[in-house]
Design a protein around this motif. Sequence first.
Motif, PDB file in Angstrom:
ATOM      1  N   LEU B  12       0.405  60.345 -26.181  1.00  0.00           N
ATOM      2  CA  LEU B  12       0.796  61.018 -24.932  1.00  0.00           C
ATOM      3  C   LEU B  12       2.288  60.758 -24.744  1.00  0.00           C
ATOM      4  N   LYS B  13       3.060  61.820 -24.517  1.00  0.00           N
ATOM      5  CA  LYS B  13       4.506  61.604 -24.334  1.00  0.00           C
ATOM      6  C   LYS B  13       5.062  62.424 -23.168  1.00  0.00           C
ATOM      7  N   ALA B  73       6.697  56.975 -25.125  1.00  0.00           N
ATOM      8  CA  ALA B  73       5.400  57.619 -25.351  1.00  0.00           C
ATOM      9  C   ALA B  73       4.310  56.540 -25.344  1.00  0.00           C
ATOM     10  N   SER B  74       3.070  56.987 -25.463  1.00  0.00           N
ATOM     11  CA  SER B  74       1.967  56.032 -25.410  1.00  0.00           C
ATOM     12  C   SER B  74       0.931  56.379 -26.488  1.00  0.00           C
TER      13      SER B  74
END
Lengths: 200, 87
Positions: B12-13, B73-74
């Motif tokens: 996810l970003k 990001a993640s």
Amino acid sequence: MFERLKKLKEYATSEHVAPISRRYFVMNGFDGAMTVLGVIIGALIAGITTTQELRLVLFSALGSTLAIGLSGTAGAFMAEKAERVRELKELEKRMMKDMESTAVGSEAKIAPIWVSIVDGGSPVLTALTTLVPLFFGMFFPEVIKPQVAGYLALIVSLTVLFTLGAYLGKISKRSVILNGLKMVAAGVFMTGILFLAGGF
Amino acid sequence: MAKITKLVLDVLKPSEKLSSSDLVGMLADLKGTDSVDLTVEELDKKVETISLIIEGTNLDVDLIQEKIEESGASLHSIDRIKATSSS
């Protein structure tokens, strides 16, 4: 230190910061040039004949320059900081993680500092450039008479305005000369109004 | 010792604050990485879900994860991983 400067340059030229700094540079550079132009025209209307009078005008203009620079720095920092913190908080909610220690978080910290430097520095730069003839007039009164120094500063001021407009033309990829002349027109308009007002 | 040669990551970003090209470029520059392929899977308000296919001769999974997190990001999950024997 070198690493930090490199980082600052990286963030300053990033697509999220550079357009804002460019906007602030022109907006406040214009403010600085116009403020000093106003002081100079006022002085020319009132008449500057002695070095003492020139000194008074110069210090009035320097005071205005300092005030504009400081207000620009503080105002831009606080406004930009508030906006960046709000954006970061909103993003943290969406990302569901703490963004402070990420590159996005660092940019949010550095952007207000850079923008405030540009915002405070640009009016000081344009104002001091405009005041150069007055400095010469004060230190070399036998070469440049006070009134001549005032008129020279008027010319320099319009040149500074032209340069700012030309820069806008360059970044918008439109006519450099036309944009430069638009800025000069604003300066000439103000000059005309002040001279007219001074006539009454 | 086996070497990781391919990773498929679900990430996810932030959509505006971190450009896809910056993320891909940063990961491609890591040691042992040969190519990075990014596909946008889902667009949401201010964030996007992306799929990253990273290939290389010897991928450092921990470093890749660290760099992704550092960028903002993640990493949600490692969806696929491929290793080859070095012997």
